[in-house]
Design a protein around this motif. Sequence first.
Motif, PDB file in Angstrom:
ATOM      1  N   PRO A 104       0.853  -1.283  -0.483  1.00 39.23           N
ATOM      2  CA  PRO A 104       0.260  -0.150   0.028  1.00 39.23           C
ATOM      3  C   PRO A 104       0.773   1.258   0.303  1.00 39.23           C
ATOM      4  N   SER A 105       0.534   2.757  -0.463  1.00 38.25           N
ATOM      5  CA  SER A 105       1.046   3.969  -0.408  1.00 38.25           C
ATOM      6  C   SER A 105       1.040   4.096   0.871  1.00 38.25           C
ATOM      7  N   LEU A 106       2.160   4.795   0.956  1.00 35.59           N
ATOM      8  CA  LEU A 106       2.551   5.492   2.081  1.00 35.59           C
ATOM      9  C   LEU A 106       1.148   6.486   2.831  1.00 35.59           C
ATOM     10  N   GLU A 107       0.482   7.083   1.737  1.00 33.40           N
ATOM     11  CA  GLU A 107      -0.163   8.359   1.221  1.00 33.40           C
ATOM     12  C   GLU A 107      -1.862   7.891   1.374  1.00 33.40           C
ATOM     13  N   GLU A 108      -2.244   6.046   1.414  1.00 34.08           N
ATOM     14  CA  GLU A 108      -3.313   5.480   1.105  1.00 34.08           C
ATOM     15  C   GLU A 108      -3.378   5.272   2.745  1.00 34.08           C
ATOM     16  N   GLU A 109      -4.093   6.238   3.307  1.00 34.83           N
ATOM     17  CA  GLU A 109      -4.787   5.349   5.231  1.00 34.83           C
ATOM     18  C   GLU A 109      -6.135   5.753   5.237  1.00 34.83           C
ATOM     19  N   PHE A 110      -6.572   5.044   6.796  1.00 39.53           N
ATOM     20  CA  PHE A 110      -7.563   4.487   6.315  1.00 39.53           C
ATOM     21  C   PHE A 110      -7.785   4.953   7.702  1.00 39.53           C
ATOM     22  N   SER A 111      -9.660   5.747   7.788  1.00 36.87           N
ATOM     23  CA  SER A 111      -9.653   5.749   9.038  1.00 36.87           C
ATOM     24  C   SER A 111      -9.848   4.774   9.967  1.00 36.87           C
ATOM     25  N   ARG A 112      -9.477   5.129  11.869  1.00 36.46           N
ATOM     26  CA  ARG A 112     -10.214   4.395  12.424  1.00 36.46           C
ATOM     27  C   ARG A 112     -11.540   4.048  12.871  1.00 36.46           C
TER      28      ARG A 112
END
Length: 406
Positions: A192-200
């Motif tokens: 995954p990309s480091l910029e690809e974040e998914f919220s808790r």
Amino acid sequence: MSTNATLVDQISVCQVVASINENVGGPAYSVTNLAQALYQHNINSHLFTLDYQCHGKQILTTEVQVHSQKASKVAKYFRGFQPQASNYLFNLAAKDLDIIHNHGLWMFPNLYARQAAVINKINLVISPRGMLEPWSLNNSWYKKWLAWILYEKENLNCATAFHATSAEEVNSIRKLGYRQPIALIPNGINIPSLEEEFSRQILIDIFPKLADKKWLLFLSRVHPKKGLNHLIDVWQSLVNQFPDWHLIIAGPDLIGYQEKLELQVEQLNLKKKVTFTGMLSGQHKFSALSNADVFVLPTHSENFGIAVAESLAYGVPVITTKGAPWEDLQHYGCGWWIEDNQQALKVALVDAMQMSERQRQVMGLKGRDLVQAKYSWNSIAQEMANVYQWILGGGEPPTCVQLYNS
């Protein structure tokens, strides 16, 4: 195989696997990713499977010719027995294949793969996918003994070559007496990309108990071989010491085992400290992996452990047992590779949870570096394509191939 290598311009290979339905996990994902990645390496890529719609949607692929038949009622209850599928695979092999690459054992599609290869005189590669490991052989041995007598022994005898995902699996194949070449190639992983974040919050909205807690994540099949009963016992001894942590048990339950674990949780008064999420996919899975503080897989046996690689790819430090081939956790300083017992698990959990958040992040980044270096799908597919070329064209074997030494 000839002594002088001949480069084959276009190879047609069919991956055969019992299921690629999303709730099955494991090989369903690794085989589809392999088939997809092989297309980029001059492979005309096919995939043959049965569709068990009760286990969710089939995993989507691109640039792969998927040959799928809806599993009949008989197939669902009798290990994929579906003669119509056998005929289909035979006809496909007769007109359009150079190699059949079979994944897994003990199911009738594995028999169909061997029959199609042998009758059409084409090469058969077998990936046991951990099913020849001692723990797996001993589990439900009476069912496997019958399959062994009826067809599985002959399937393995007919393999042109084997594919193993770990050195331990190579040893298991050799200990059973098989002398064919073995390609040692691990599973790949999507980075995954480091910029690809998914919220808790994606998971918290569904499971409010996860709010304001650190997450200890198990994400794999809910199955006896994964050691979950031991994990729950150990967790009971630690919850008072670590009140700000919560155990998440995520994954599909295909055999009804979760009910036993839920009873164990209730008896140990852990219902407020443990959450069973069921199968997670899409953004829910990515939310779990993106926000976990530690990943734990207390398994008794794995040929690879794709969930370990996935967690490392998301920068999560990992605890797993020596039942999984992940000595690299020690070498790269990105986790704990422990003996398969409750005391070792407890020591590792305490060590991990006592660390500062910054220390765990540093470990996680080392793990991400590890999977980028060794487990990208592009490099895995290139190695597998080299093996296929060698099988068909001969010459010196690729470096990943181990020949039998008497």
